[in-house]
Scaffold this active site. Structure first.
Site, PDB file in Angstrom:
ATOM      1  NE  ARG A 159       6.298 -10.470   2.982  1.00 49.35           N
ATOM      2  CZ  ARG A 159       7.300  -9.979   2.011  1.00 49.35           C
ATOM      3  NH1 ARG A 159       7.112  -9.561   0.994  1.00 49.35           N
ATOM      4  NH2 ARG A 159       8.724 -10.160   2.329  1.00 49.35           N
ATOM      5  CG  HIS A 208      -3.156 -14.906   6.610  1.00 52.42           C
ATOM      6  ND1 HIS A 208      -1.709 -15.140   6.780  1.00 52.42           N
ATOM      7  CD2 HIS A 208      -3.709 -15.515   5.282  1.00 52.42           C
ATOM      8  CE1 HIS A 208      -1.663 -16.082   5.999  1.00 52.42           C
ATOM      9  NE2 HIS A 208      -2.430 -16.227   5.349  1.00 52.42           N
ATOM     10  N   PRO A 263       0.900  -1.163  -0.078  1.00 56.76           N
ATOM     11  CG  PRO A 263      -0.511  -1.353   2.023  1.00 56.76           C
ATOM     12  CD  PRO A 263       0.635  -1.979   1.281  1.00 56.76           C
ATOM     13  NE  ARG A 267      19.647  15.341  -1.605  1.00 58.13           N
ATOM     14  CZ  ARG A 267      18.825  14.500  -0.632  1.00 58.13           C
ATOM     15  NH1 ARG A 267      17.739  15.238   0.124  1.00 58.13           N
ATOM     16  NH2 ARG A 267      18.799  13.295  -0.809  1.00 58.13           N
ATOM     17  CE  LYS A 292       4.881   4.538   1.003  1.00 55.61           C
ATOM     18  NZ  LYS A 292       5.745   3.181   0.702  1.00 55.61           N
TER      19      LYS A 292
END
Ligand SMILES: [Zn+2]
Length: 300
Positions: free
Chosen positions: A140, A122, A2, A179, A58
């Protein structure tokens, strides 16, 4: 995995369905997805009302309060980054009446808000919001639910830059322009701005006609502005389409996002460029697969 658009959809679903409801139960089937003990987590959150859901990059930050009244208007979201934040995140999490829960879904975390959801092996957490069950499923098991102290951010979030959907061009330009790395790695660098992952970076570079290996020094301010706008518009478009489903991500109702059909270059190696017909190429930049059109995105 995600990325920002998928997490934004989770944030919206949580707001829509759970804001104003009290957390009345929490079943822990696998404590490894909690940063603190199940006991402390329960003690801190149970009985409190979900007041606010905020997304930064996130990360999701949920604020619970012990308020007795109905849902109140959420205060203006606080930025989770910056020097004003105290460094110490130890201490008590439930001092006073407010508690904060930070969530990161990592690779395969999924949140389901469905009354008739049937949990499989799960599913690690089952929240009960006044009768509405919320299941956390994670194949996971890399996702994390972390209690964070009032007004403070834990290590995980302190180093990340402003959210990509909130940052303005001037601030973004300043963080980027000096940068020397390839533009692709800088867009992926969460310290510059949080929330752009591999899929959306490739799509933004294609839309702006910028080769992934270009250095920002070789781009004009106008070219960087076009890229900045492309990145935001790709994210917004993906949010509207419920995100991009690869592998395990589905939305809170168990439906896949359909942004995948809108992808123009990502994982389309060998297919014709939708703009000029040249075969989409693939190269590894900053350790990540990059998909681009060698004609539309020329190296500067
Ligand atoms: Zn092309």
């Amino acid at each position: 995995m995600p990325e920002l658009p998928e997490v934004e959809n989770v944030a919206r679903a949580l707001r829509l369905n759970l804001q104003g409801r009290r957390l009345t139960g929490l079943k822990v089937r696998f404590g490894g997805v909690l940063s603190q003990s199940p006991r402390l987590t329960r003690q801190t959150l149970l009985g409190k009302r979900l007041d606010r859901v905020y997304r930064h990059g996130k990360y999701l930050l949920l604020t619970f309060s012990a308020g007795e009244n109905g849902a109140e208007r959420s205060p203006t979201p606080r930025q989770l980054v910056g020097d004003s934040l105290a460094a110490d995140s130890s201490g008590r999490y439930h001092a006073g009446e407010t508690a904060h829960l930070m969530i990161h879904l990592r690779m395969t975390g999924q949140i389901f808000i469905l009354e008739d959801y049937r949990p499989d092996k799960h599913v690690h957490l089952v929240f009960d919001f006044e009768g509405l069950p919320v299941h956390y499923r994670d194949i996971r098991k890399f996702g994390r639910f972390t209690l964070v102290e009032d007004d403070r951010a834990p290590d995980a979030i302190r180093h990340i830059g402003p959210d990509m959907l909130e940052i303005g061009f001037a601030a973004w330009f300043d963080r980027l322009v000096e940068r020397r790395a390839p533009i692709k790695s800088l867009l992926l660098d969460q310290g510059i701005a949080a929330g752009l992952g591999n899929i959306y970076v490739d799509e933004a570079l294609f839309r702006a006609g910028v080769h992934p290996l270009t250095s920002p020094a070789d781009l004009s301010r106008d070219e960087l502005k076009a890229l900045f706008r492309a990145a935001k518009s790709v994210l917004r478009l993906a949010i509207r389409h419920g995100g991009t489903t690869f592998l395990n991500f589905t939305n809170f109702h168990g439906q896949p996002g359909n942004f995948r059909r809108k992808l123009r270059v990502y994982q389309r190696t060998g297919e014709p460029c939708p703009r000029c017909g040249t075969e989409i190429a693939r190269a590894v930049v900053a350790g990540r697969s990059s998909h681009y059109c060698p004609s539309c995105q020329r190296e500067a």
